[in-house]
Design a protein around this motif. Structure first.
Motif, short mmCIF file in Angstrom:
data_model
loop_
_atom_site.label_atom_id
_atom_site.label_comp_id
_atom_site.label_asym_id
_atom_site.label_seq_id
_atom_site.Cartn_x
_atom_site.Cartn_y
_atom_site.Cartn_z
N VAL A 190 50.89 42.07 36.47
CA VAL A 190 50.06 42.16 35.27
C VAL A 190 48.59 42.01 35.62
CG1 VAL A 190 49.54 41.09 33.04
CG2 VAL A 190 51.92 41.35 33.76
N SER A 191 48.30 41.09 36.53
CA SER A 191 46.91 40.89 36.95
C SER A 191 46.33 42.16 37.55
CB SER A 191 46.83 39.75 37.97
OG SER A 191 47.22 38.52 37.39
N TRP A 192 47.09 42.81 38.42
CA TRP A 192 46.59 44.04 39.06
C TRP A 192 46.47 45.18 38.06
CZ3 TRP A 192 43.74 43.62 42.91
CH2 TRP A 192 44.01 42.75 43.97
N LEU A 193 47.38 45.23 37.10
CA LEU A 193 47.26 46.26 36.05
C LEU A 193 46.00 46.04 35.22
CD1 LEU A 193 50.97 46.57 34.81
CD2 LEU A 193 49.64 48.28 36.08
N LEU A 194 45.68 44.78 34.94
CA LEU A 194 44.44 44.48 34.22
C LEU A 194 43.22 44.86 35.04
CD1 LEU A 194 45.25 41.01 32.58
CD2 LEU A 194 44.87 43.17 31.41
N VAL A 195 43.28 44.59 36.34
CA VAL A 195 42.17 44.98 37.22
C VAL A 195 41.95 46.48 37.15
CG1 VAL A 195 41.39 45.13 39.61
CG2 VAL A 195 42.41 43.01 38.77
N ALA A 196 43.04 47.25 37.27
CA ALA A 196 42.94 48.71 37.26
C ALA A 196 42.42 49.22 35.91
CB ALA A 196 44.30 49.33 37.58
N LEU A 197 42.96 48.67 34.82
CA LEU A 197 42.55 49.11 33.49
C LEU A 197 41.07 48.83 33.23
CD1 LEU A 197 43.34 50.15 30.65
CD2 LEU A 197 43.90 47.79 30.05
N CYS A 198 40.63 47.63 33.56
CA CYS A 198 39.24 47.25 33.31
C CYS A 198 38.28 48.01 34.22
CB CYS A 198 39.06 45.75 33.49
SG CYS A 198 39.97 44.75 32.28
N ALA A 199 38.67 48.22 35.48
CA ALA A 199 37.82 48.97 36.39
C ALA A 199 37.69 50.41 35.95
CB ALA A 199 38.37 48.89 37.81
N MET B 289 30.86 44.65 31.15
CA MET B 289 32.02 43.92 30.67
C MET B 289 33.29 44.39 31.38
SD MET B 289 33.44 43.42 26.78
CE MET B 289 31.87 42.76 26.27
N GLY B 290 33.44 45.71 31.53
CA GLY B 290 34.64 46.23 32.16
C GLY B 290 34.79 45.78 33.61
N PHE B 291 33.71 45.91 34.37
CA PHE B 291 33.78 45.49 35.78
C PHE B 291 33.90 43.97 35.90
CE2 PHE B 291 31.47 49.64 36.61
CZ PHE B 291 32.57 50.25 37.18
N GLY B 292 33.25 43.24 34.98
CA GLY B 292 33.37 41.80 34.99
C GLY B 292 34.78 41.34 34.71
N MET B 293 35.43 41.98 33.74
CA MET B 293 36.83 41.64 33.44
C MET B 293 37.72 41.98 34.62
SD MET B 293 36.98 42.94 29.48
CE MET B 293 38.72 42.60 29.25
N ALA B 294 37.45 43.11 35.29
CA ALA B 294 38.25 43.47 36.47
C ALA B 294 38.12 42.41 37.56
CB ALA B 294 37.80 44.84 36.98
N ALA B 295 36.90 41.93 37.78
CA ALA B 295 36.68 40.91 38.79
C ALA B 295 37.37 39.61 38.43
CB ALA B 295 35.18 40.68 38.99
N MET B 296 37.33 39.24 37.15
CA MET B 296 37.96 37.99 36.72
C MET B 296 39.48 38.06 36.78
SD MET B 296 35.51 36.97 33.49
CE MET B 296 36.42 35.48 33.08
N ALA B 297 40.03 39.28 36.69
CA ALA B 297 41.48 39.42 36.68
C ALA B 297 42.10 39.47 38.06
CB ALA B 297 41.86 40.69 35.91
N VAL B 298 41.28 39.55 39.11
CA VAL B 298 41.83 39.58 40.48
C VAL B 298 42.64 38.30 40.72
CG1 VAL B 298 41.26 39.57 42.93
CG2 VAL B 298 39.99 41.05 41.36
#
Length: 206
Positions: free
Chosen positions: A7-16, A43-52
């Motif tokens: 789920v974390s990696w899916l969030l990273v991909a979605l936000c990126a 916001m998108g890239f920040g969320m991707a970074a936070m989801a790693v």
């Protein structure tokens, strides 16, 4: 935040991916759209970074404090644009709330015990868990759940009217001839829907 690794990696991909599309939108000919797209890309890239996942990268506490400062700056910019009545006030309010939600999540992560600051690092923390405010988390969850439902309904055929998303369409969220990819209102709304869904998922892990 605690979430399964996949789920974390899916969030990273979605936000990126959302952040990358916002970079494309930042090439719009309209200054207001460019400013909005830049903020949403942040916001998108920040969320991707936070989801790693923390199992991959466990950042030190000061990184989360830096995130909070960056998103607080973004919130000030969104508040300033809303005060100056640039663009739709409703969208600026949504952007402001999104930035404030990012500040809140970064603050929770900064307060987490060492080694637990990450989407998958807060599993089983028990009494040591860095807890945010249940009231704040609950209100943000209600808002973003409502936004996701609203945006999803707006993307239904025949509901996205002319002028929605600050770019002219005629009747629905389908392709619009003569409109650049970065100015397509249905794609901009889909991008915001994706980030709203990701925000909801991240808040649920607090």
């Amino acid at each position: 935040m605690h979430a399964p690794l996949l789920v974390s990696w899916l969030l990273v991909a979605l936000c990126a991916a959302s952040g990358a599309y916002c970079v494309l939108r930042a090439r719009s000919r309209t200054p207001e759209r460019r400013a909005t797209a830049r903020g949403e890309a942040l916001m998108g890239f920040g969320m991707a970074a936070m989801a790693v996942p923390a199992a991959v990268i466990a950042p030190p506490g000061w990184v989360w404090t830096a995130y909070a400062a960056v998103f607080a700056t973004g919130a000030l910019a969104a508040g300033g644009a809303m005060a100056l009545r640039r663009g739709g006030p409703g969208h600026h309010l949504h952007h402001l709330l999104g930035m404030l939600a990012m500040v809140y999540m970064a603050w929770v992560m900064a307060a987490a015990p060492a080694g637990h600051a990450g989407m998958s690092g807060m599993a089983g923390m028990g009494a040591e868990r860095a807890a945010g405010s249940p009231a704040v988390t609950g209100l943000l969850l209600l808002y973003f759940a409502g936004y996701v439902l609203w945006a999803g309904a707006r993307l239904m055929p025949g509901t996205l009217t002319a002028g929605a998303g600050s770019a002219g369409t005629s009747g629905g969220p389908g392709p619009v001839r003569g409109v650049r990819w970065g100015d397509r209102p249905e794609l901009a709304l889909a991008c915001r829907l994706s980030m709203g869904t990701a925000m909801l998922a991240m808040l649920l892990t607090l």
